[in-house]
Design a protein around this motif. Sequence first.
Motif, PDB file in Angstrom:
ATOM      1  N   TYR A   8       0.841  -1.202   0.000  1.00 54.86           N
ATOM      2  CA  TYR A   8       0.000   0.000   0.000  1.00 54.86           C
ATOM      3  C   TYR A   8       0.872   1.246   0.000  1.00 54.86           C
ATOM      4  O   TYR A   8       0.653   2.172  -0.776  1.00 54.86           O
ATOM      5  N   CYS A  11       2.538   2.158  -3.149  1.00 57.73           N
ATOM      6  CA  CYS A  11       1.591   2.704  -4.124  1.00 57.73           C
ATOM      7  C   CYS A  11       1.046   4.070  -3.711  1.00 57.73           C
ATOM      8  O   CYS A  11       0.142   4.606  -4.349  1.00 57.73           O
ATOM      9  N   TRP A  19      -5.892   3.104   0.069  1.00 56.45           N
ATOM     10  CA  TRP A  19      -5.769   2.461  -1.233  1.00 56.45           C
ATOM     11  C   TRP A  19      -7.115   2.436  -1.954  1.00 56.45           C
ATOM     12  O   TRP A  19      -7.210   2.728  -3.143  1.00 56.45           O
ATOM     13  N   LEU A  23      -8.007   4.228  -5.508  1.00 59.18           N
ATOM     14  CA  LEU A  23      -8.578   3.505  -6.643  1.00 59.18           C
ATOM     15  C   LEU A  23      -9.876   4.153  -7.111  1.00 59.18           C
ATOM     16  O   LEU A  23     -10.100   4.321  -8.319  1.00 59.18           O
ATOM     17  N   ASP A  26      -8.956   7.682  -8.723  1.00 59.07           N
ATOM     18  CA  ASP A  26      -8.213   7.548  -9.978  1.00 59.07           C
ATOM     19  C   ASP A  26      -9.066   7.007 -11.120  1.00 59.07           C
ATOM     20  O   ASP A  26      -8.769   7.256 -12.290  1.00 59.07           O
ATOM     21  N   ASN A  27     -10.108   6.261 -10.770  1.00 59.47           N
ATOM     22  CA  ASN A  27     -10.932   5.626 -11.800  1.00 59.47           C
ATOM     23  C   ASN A  27     -12.335   6.225 -11.909  1.00 59.47           C
ATOM     24  O   ASN A  27     -13.165   5.710 -12.662  1.00 59.47           O
ATOM     25  N   VAL A  34     -16.279   0.686  -4.809  1.00 60.12           N
ATOM     26  CA  VAL A  34     -14.952   0.089  -4.653  1.00 60.12           C
ATOM     27  C   VAL A  34     -14.884  -0.704  -3.349  1.00 60.12           C
ATOM     28  O   VAL A  34     -14.338  -1.806  -3.316  1.00 60.12           O
ATOM     29  N   ASP A  46      -6.451  -7.069  -3.607  1.00 59.97           N
ATOM     30  CA  ASP A  46      -6.403  -5.602  -3.668  1.00 59.97           C
ATOM     31  C   ASP A  46      -5.555  -5.078  -4.821  1.00 59.97           C
ATOM     32  O   ASP A  46      -5.773  -3.953  -5.284  1.00 59.97           O
ATOM     33  N   VAL A  51      -8.152  -4.085  -8.800  1.00 61.24           N
ATOM     34  CA  VAL A  51      -7.635  -3.082  -9.736  1.00 61.24           C
ATOM     35  C   VAL A  51      -8.286  -3.275 -11.108  1.00 61.24           C
ATOM     36  O   VAL A  51      -8.692  -2.301 -11.756  1.00 61.24           O
ATOM     37  N   CYS A  54     -11.750  -1.875 -11.047  1.00 59.38           N
ATOM     38  CA  CYS A  54     -11.746  -0.406 -11.084  1.00 59.38           C
ATOM     39  C   CYS A  54     -11.339   0.120 -12.453  1.00 59.38           C
ATOM     40  O   CYS A  54     -11.957   1.068 -12.962  1.00 59.38           O
ATOM     41  N   GLU A  55     -10.355  -0.477 -13.059  1.00 59.84           N
ATOM     42  CA  GLU A  55      -9.918  -0.037 -14.382  1.00 59.84           C
ATOM     43  C   GLU A  55     -10.991  -0.316 -15.440  1.00 59.84           C
ATOM     44  O   GLU A  55     -11.020   0.345 -16.472  1.00 59.84           O
TER      45      GLU A  55
END
Length: 62
Positions: A8, A11, A19, A23, A26-27, A34, A46, A51, A54-55
């Motif tokens: 974590y 990042c 975190w 996420l 950012d998304n 989330v 995680d 990810v 989320c992406e």
Amino acid sequence: MDDLTLTYRACGAECREDWLRLLACDNGLPLADVQRAADRYGEAEDFGRLVEFCEGHGERLQ
């Protein structure tokens, strides 16, 4: 300090909640979405399935 905490921090987050916020931000996703996905996938995902979720802008993954 465990491995996930170190990850974590590497990042840019201090903890899992940070975190999840990163996420979401950012998304462009609601934090609640989330958090629900994180609960469903579990902490071990995680940096994997969560990810990807989320992406994919919150689209359900198979």
